[in-house]
Write a protein that holds these residues in place. Sequence first.
Motif, PDB file in Angstrom:
ATOM      1  N   ASP A 160       3.165   2.071 -11.300  1.00  0.00           N
ATOM      2  CA  ASP A 160       2.797   0.945 -10.437  1.00  0.00           C
ATOM      3  C   ASP A 160       3.920  -0.083 -10.478  1.00  0.00           C
ATOM      4  O   ASP A 160       3.844  -1.112 -11.149  1.00  0.00           O
ATOM      5  CB  ASP A 160       1.473   0.333 -10.918  1.00  0.00           C
ATOM      6  CG  ASP A 160       0.886  -0.631  -9.901  1.00  0.00           C
ATOM      7  OD1 ASP A 160       1.577  -0.936  -8.904  1.00  0.00           O
ATOM      8  OD2 ASP A 160      -0.253  -1.090 -10.107  1.00  0.00           O
ATOM      9  N   LYS A 162       5.144  -2.130  -8.249  1.00  0.00           N
ATOM     10  CA  LYS A 162       4.895  -3.449  -7.663  1.00  0.00           C
ATOM     11  C   LYS A 162       4.193  -4.367  -8.660  1.00  0.00           C
ATOM     12  O   LYS A 162       4.554  -5.542  -8.815  1.00  0.00           O
ATOM     13  CB  LYS A 162       4.048  -3.301  -6.396  1.00  0.00           C
ATOM     14  CG  LYS A 162       3.799  -4.609  -5.673  1.00  0.00           C
ATOM     15  CD  LYS A 162       3.019  -4.383  -4.381  1.00  0.00           C
ATOM     16  CE  LYS A 162       2.768  -5.702  -3.661  1.00  0.00           C
ATOM     17  NZ  LYS A 162       2.003  -5.502  -2.394  1.00  0.00           N
ATOM     18  N   THR A 163       3.184  -3.838  -9.353  1.00  0.00           N
ATOM     19  CA  THR A 163       2.460  -4.659 -10.328  1.00  0.00           C
ATOM     20  C   THR A 163       3.359  -5.064 -11.487  1.00  0.00           C
ATOM     21  O   THR A 163       3.316  -6.208 -11.955  1.00  0.00           O
ATOM     22  CB  THR A 163       1.244  -3.881 -10.859  1.00  0.00           C
ATOM     23  OG1 THR A 163       0.378  -3.548  -9.766  1.00  0.00           O
ATOM     24  CG2 THR A 163       0.477  -4.708 -11.879  1.00  0.00           C
TER      25      THR A 163
END
Length: 267
Positions: A160, A162-163
């Motif tokens: 992930d 983006k996170t």
Amino acid sequence: MSARRRSPTFWALLAFTLAVCAFLIVPVWMSMLAGVTQNYFTGWRGGLTLGWVIKVWTDYRHTVFLSLKVALACLACTLLLGVPAAYVLARRSSALARAIEELLVMPVAVPGLATALALIVTYGGFGDVRRSWGFILIGHVLFTLPFMVRSVLAVLASIDLKTLEEGARSLGASFTQRFFGVVLPNCRSGIVAGSLMVVTLSLGEFNMTLLLHTPLTPTLPVGLADAYASLRIEVGSAYTLIFFVIIIPLLVALQWASRPRDPNATS
């Protein structure tokens, strides 16, 4: 508890697999053995010697060093170009990004001779470039860059990203800090696998290099082909032995780096 009884199908598949492995490995082994025999036609019964290996190393070691130089330079170029490209493609999910990703694979799909001819037609007029080993490097970068991008992109797509970046940004990290402190550590396995693949492919690349090289810039595979074509088969086989001594450790390292890590393993 006794081991489960194997079915006949299992043993048939195992025998078929071993037969295929023998079919592929035995010729290579015989070629390497010929490089340490006194005479190929009498085989090992005529005596073993390292004389052919020493002759190849004495007369052709410059091709080994040039191949290593090209491979390491190719690795540096693909790292500088491929890792940022994979990062951008991972951050973008547009049709344009997917089109660029597919275009990057084109040099792999196109025959190496065709790519080499295109480079000669386009840049062959620049004498200094055409006569230098940098011309070979350009072709190798075109050929190996997709493997670096794909390896890194596969890892970035599995996390992930983006996170992770948003979390780092919320803590005040700049883009440079996020890229070197968050992105690169998380795609380390992809970078390692891509790097080993790039070096291995560059060392063994022949089709493209056959047209791109000059008499002053023969690489290891080109020298190997010349040795088989114009010299005694023992010399060519000794050349093969040296090639495998260099390439096999890289292949083993590639397999080791590509193994999935146990998430439950403690550091």
